[in-house]
Design an enzyme around this catalytic site. Structure first.
Site, PDB file in Angstrom:
ATOM      1  CG  HIS A 370     -19.312 -10.051   2.079  1.00  0.00           C
ATOM      2  ND1 HIS A 370     -19.845 -11.298   2.064  1.00  0.00           N
ATOM      3  CD2 HIS A 370     -18.427 -10.005   1.072  1.00  0.00           C
ATOM      4  CE1 HIS A 370     -19.306 -11.991   1.070  1.00  0.00           C
ATOM      5  NE2 HIS A 370     -18.441 -11.223   0.473  1.00  0.00           N
ATOM      6  CD  GLU A 612       1.925  -2.081 -12.200  1.00  0.00           C
ATOM      7  OE1 GLU A 612       1.365  -1.701 -11.187  1.00  0.00           O
ATOM      8  OE2 GLU A 612       1.674  -3.176 -12.763  1.00  0.00           O
ATOM      9  CG  ASP A 636       3.371  -2.622  -8.079  1.00  0.00           C
ATOM     10  OD1 ASP A 636       3.882  -3.027  -7.022  1.00  0.00           O
ATOM     11  OD2 ASP A 636       2.243  -2.967  -8.469  1.00  0.00           O
ATOM     12  CB  CYS A 683      -3.652   4.702 -12.734  1.00  0.00           C
ATOM     13  SG  CYS A 683      -2.726   3.206 -13.131  1.00  0.00           S
TER      14      CYS A 683
HETATM   15  C1  PEP Z   1       0.302   0.759  -9.080  1.00  0.00           C
HETATM   16  O1  PEP Z   1       1.102  -0.144  -8.870  1.00  0.00           O
HETATM   17  O2  PEP Z   1       0.594   1.968  -9.034  1.00  0.00           O
HETATM   18  C2  PEP Z   1      -1.105   0.439  -9.383  1.00  0.00           C
HETATM   19  C3  PEP Z   1      -1.954   1.368  -9.762  1.00  0.00           C
HETATM   20  O3  PEP Z   1      -1.490  -0.855  -9.241  1.00  0.00           O
HETATM   21  P1  PEP Z   1      -1.822  -1.515  -7.823  1.00  0.00           P
HETATM   22  O4  PEP Z   1      -1.747  -0.419  -6.775  1.00  0.00           O
HETATM   23  O5  PEP Z   1      -3.165  -2.122  -7.961  1.00  0.00           O
HETATM   24  O6  PEP Z   1      -0.712  -2.499  -7.699  1.00  0.00           O
HETATM   25 MG    MG Z   2       0.561  -2.160  -9.406  1.00  0.00          MG
END
Ligand code: PEP
Ligand code: MG
Length: 756
Positions: A370, A612, A636, A683
């Site tokens: 926290h 992914e 991923d 992303c």
């Molecule tokens: C990714 O795998 O690129 C992603 C955005 O998800 P996370 O990093 O939360 O696994």
């Molecule tokens: Mg991911």
């Protein structure tokens, strides 16, 4: 041992100990007297005290019953023998047959071979062993819990004597082989990035307990209760204050924390300790010591955090009992200061003046702690798990906190300071340049409009989205909201959280990703049996489809939150089209249910998947007829494409996403989604690094999502880039056979004045 050593017995003994402590006799003489008193009172043939010396060595300082010649001669390393074991784990050891214990280490000079049973407790302060107090008996006997408690209380009195510094030079205990005064670099983990310099302020409760033994236990109990209710009402005031209103997450943390202040177990343990004859302060301290000792044993990170919250409360209570002059945050703080603490609760951090606080360094701490979440909201660098920092630093020392590289420099030389100052001022300048771009569009020199979005997981990130001038939230990691809670949030809780997220986003689009737990993202209340390869195990949509009620609840909450406005949802770790179909049919059920109930439905619904898992690349044709958008989770995707554990320090940067295989996959995605008229975004971390973002634009991506802090640098790159010639280069590079094309891209940027 006297079986009547109950509360009354120990109360009498405590009074006697206090008298001894109050004599002006030399510390060694007082210790010898205490050892004799304890042996007599507890009817033990032996009572000994070992004190921790520099180099983690426990030295026999005083004994009644063992050979006097062994005093100041017998020494055991921490972890060695029963005494060393108690110090190492900071926990008591009661043994009817000490000889048969695997840790037993016989020291002939002590003459202890005739003693069979053994009870030892740590003499400790703040969870750190200062020594060990032990009693021994000839006969084989079991010690009762009450006796262990009584000895622990005596050890507290001894802790005062040992830490007062008259037995050994206090510097000896602190210096850790003289390391303390040298400059040095310590490594930890990044809890929040950034760079800062300041004067070290050590966060330690400054409470010195003047009286350990109570004259009137009833009056002490009354004092305790008054103090508890003052602490509770101070927390209520804090909850009602503006500072808490800044974020819902923040508020929730404080509410959980406030609940601890009414924790019956905690309060009744303190009350019990008062009944043994301790003053209210000493009783609170005793419970705190026990808790710290327990904390060392706890490995579950979630439980550890909760125990830290309790410790924070205990400090408040001690301050309340001992008067305002003892409060942990001093009134006069240096102009620029860095707070150094073993651990800290969220409320404790709020006690400090934030205007001049530059950074926070914790010996413990975890990313989901926290205090780390609150510190992030203050935008200060935080480095956690910095082993031994409190032993290595003195108040007022200069300290540099490099949150980006998870490093802390203590007493740095002028050269380091010069470099860091330079780096801080150029960052400040750069920040100002990025801030100036906030309202300008992310348009390339050749007129391509790029959409820059943020990745978020907490309401504070949405506020950062506005600050950065981003177009919306490209990835809302819903699991973060689940991770900071004590229980699985129900539909109403989730709906409230998502409603707030949409409200805060103020009409900008938000793409919610359904729960991506499992793997490295454990929920404290949802136990996932350990897979051999958790990243490829039972996680994300796999859990959602196997526990459809859980996924349906989340979808229901999202539909409720988006009532009358747009809703965009994506599913993580989808490996085949059938999984998307299954998830979509759960969504359709929930939508039908909401419609049947007459609810106001979301206006425009978009469902997508994260790319992914490579298998899905071979089903793109089927996938793209079903989804409204796809978002590449490049973290991923790269992990599975290269069979490269993304967390493995040994693999590090072995495979580069800026390499022909990954670029070809990304190109294929651009090509196929364009042909199908399906929106595409990315992303993962790639999006937030200017050189990688440049490559993505060159491949044809027009929408990317990243942390808010990356928006400025990526926008600056975008506005200096001409995509046309780069697209040609990307086409050549992806057909090549290089291990990495990073260098070529760097040279291209330098040649074409692209700001990286
Ligand atoms: C990714 O795998 O690129 C992603 C955005 O998800 P996370 O990093 O939360 O696994
Ligand atoms: Mg991911």
């Amino acid at each position: 041992m006297n079986q009547a050593v109950g509360w009354l017995g120990s109360r009498l003994l405590l009074k006697r100990l206090r008298d001894v402590m109050a004599t002006g006799a030399p510390a060694q003489a007082r210790l010898d007297q205490i050892v004799r008193l304890v042996a007599a009172d507890m009817v033990a043939e032996v009572c000994s005290v070992y004190v921790m010396r520099a180099g983690e060595v426990l030295e026999l300082f005083s004994t009644e019953g063992l050979n006097q010649a062994a005093v100041h001669k017998t020494r055991l390393r921490t972890g060695e023998g029963l005494i060393g074991d108690i110090a190492a784990h900071c926990r008591p050891l009661a043994l009817a047959d000490a000889w048969s214990h695997p840790s037993f280490a016989y020291r002939p000079e002590t003459g202890e071979d005739i003693y069979r049973s053994f009870l030892g407790v740590p003499i400790h302060r703040g969870g750190r062993a200062l020594g060990v107090l032990a009693v021994q008996n000839k006969t084989q006997r079991s010690y009762a819990d009450e006796e262990v408690e009584a000895l622990e209380t005596i050890a507290m009195v001894l802790a005062e004597l040992v830490s007062a510094g008259a037995l050994i030079n206090p510097l000896e205990a602190q210096t850790n082989d003289g390391l303390s005064l040298k400059p040095g670099r310590l490594d930890g983990i990044t809890l929040n990035p950034g760079l800062a310099i300041g004067e070290a302020v050590l966060h330690r409760p400054r409470v010195t307990i003047r009286q350990m033994v109570a004259d009137d236990p009833e009056a002490e109990l009354a004092r305790l209760l008054t103090a508890v209710s003052s602490v509770q009402s101070a927390l209520d005031d804090l909850l009602a204050s503006d500072v808490i209103a800044i974020s819902g997450e923040f508020r929730e943390i404080m509410e959980t924390y406030r609940m601890f202040a009414e924790d019956r177990g905690w309060l009744s343990r303190i009350r019990e300790a008062v009944r043994t004859g301790l003053t209210a302060e000493a009783a609170v301290q005793k419970v705190q010591n026990d808790m710290r000792a327990r904390m060392r044993e706890v490995t579950d990170p979630y439980l550890k955090e909760r125990l830290h919250d309790l410790e924070d409360l205990t400090n408040r209570l001690l301050v309340q009992l001992s008067g305002p002059e003892t409060k942990s945050a001093p009134d006069h703080l240096p102009e620029n200061y860095v707070l150094v603490a073993r651990s800290m609760g969220p409320a404790e951090l709020l006690d400090y003046d934030r205007k001049h606080l530059r950074a926070l360094v914790l010996e413990e701490g975890s990313p989901t702690g926290h205090v780390a979440i609150v510190a992030r909201a203050f935008d200060i660098p935080v480095v956690g798990k910095v082993k031994d920092i409190l032993n290595r630093i003195e108040p007022g020392d200069t300290i540099v906190v490099d949150g980006d590289n998870a490093q802390v420099y203590i007493r740095p030389g002028d050269d380091i300071l010069e470099t860091i100052r330079h780096s801080i001022s150029s960052r400040t300048e750069q920040r100002a340049q990025y801030a100036a771009l906030k309202h300008l569009p992310a348009t390339t020199l050749d007129g391509h409009q790029i959409t820059l979005m943020v990745n978020a997981g907490l309401p504070t990130d949405i506020m950062a989205m506005d600050e950065a001038g981003a177009a919306g939230v490209g990835l809302y990691r819903t699991e973060i909201g689940f991770m900071v809670r004590t229980n699985f949030p129900d539909v109403a809780d989730q709906a409230a959280l998502y409603t707030k997220t949409l409200d805060l986003a103020g009409g900008k689009p938000v793409t919610f990703r359904t729960l991506d737990c499992g793997g490295d993202k454990a929920l404290p209340y949802f136990h996932v049996e350990g897979d051999e390869n958790p990243a490829m195990g039972w996680r994300a949509i796999r859990i959602g489809l196997d526990r459809p009620a859980m996924l349906r609840q989340q979808l229901r909450a999202l539909i409720m939150a988006a009532s009358g406005r747009g809703l965009s949802i994506m599913f993580p770790m989808v490996a085949e089209v059938a999984e998307f179909d299954a998830a979509k049919s759960l969504f359709d059920l929930e939508l039908a249910r909401a419609a049947d109930a007459g609810a106001v439905l979301p206006t425009e619904i978009k469902l997508g998947v994260m790319i992914e898992v490579p298998s899905l690349l071979w089903q793109l044709d089927q996938l793209l007829t079903r989804v409204d958008f796809v978002s590449v989770g490049s973290n991923d995707l790269a992990q599975f494409l290269f069979a490269h554990d993304r967390g493995s320090p040994r693999l590090g940067r072995r495979y580069d996403p800026l390499s022909p295989p990954m670029l070809t996959v990304l190109h294929q995605l651009v090509h196929k989604t364009q042909a199908a008229g399906v929106a595409l975004t990315l992303c993962g971390e790639m999006a937030g690094k200017p050189i990688e973002a440049m490559a993505l634009l060159g491949l044809g991506f027009r929408c990317i999502s990243m942390t808010a802090a990356s928006i400025g640098p990526v926008k600056m790159m975008t506005r200096s880039l001409e995509i046309g010639p780069l697209a040609e280069l990307m086409e050549r590079l992806r057909h090549g056979d290089a291990h990495s094309v990073r260098e070529q891209l760097r040279l291209y940027a330098a040649d074409h004045d692209v700001v990286l």
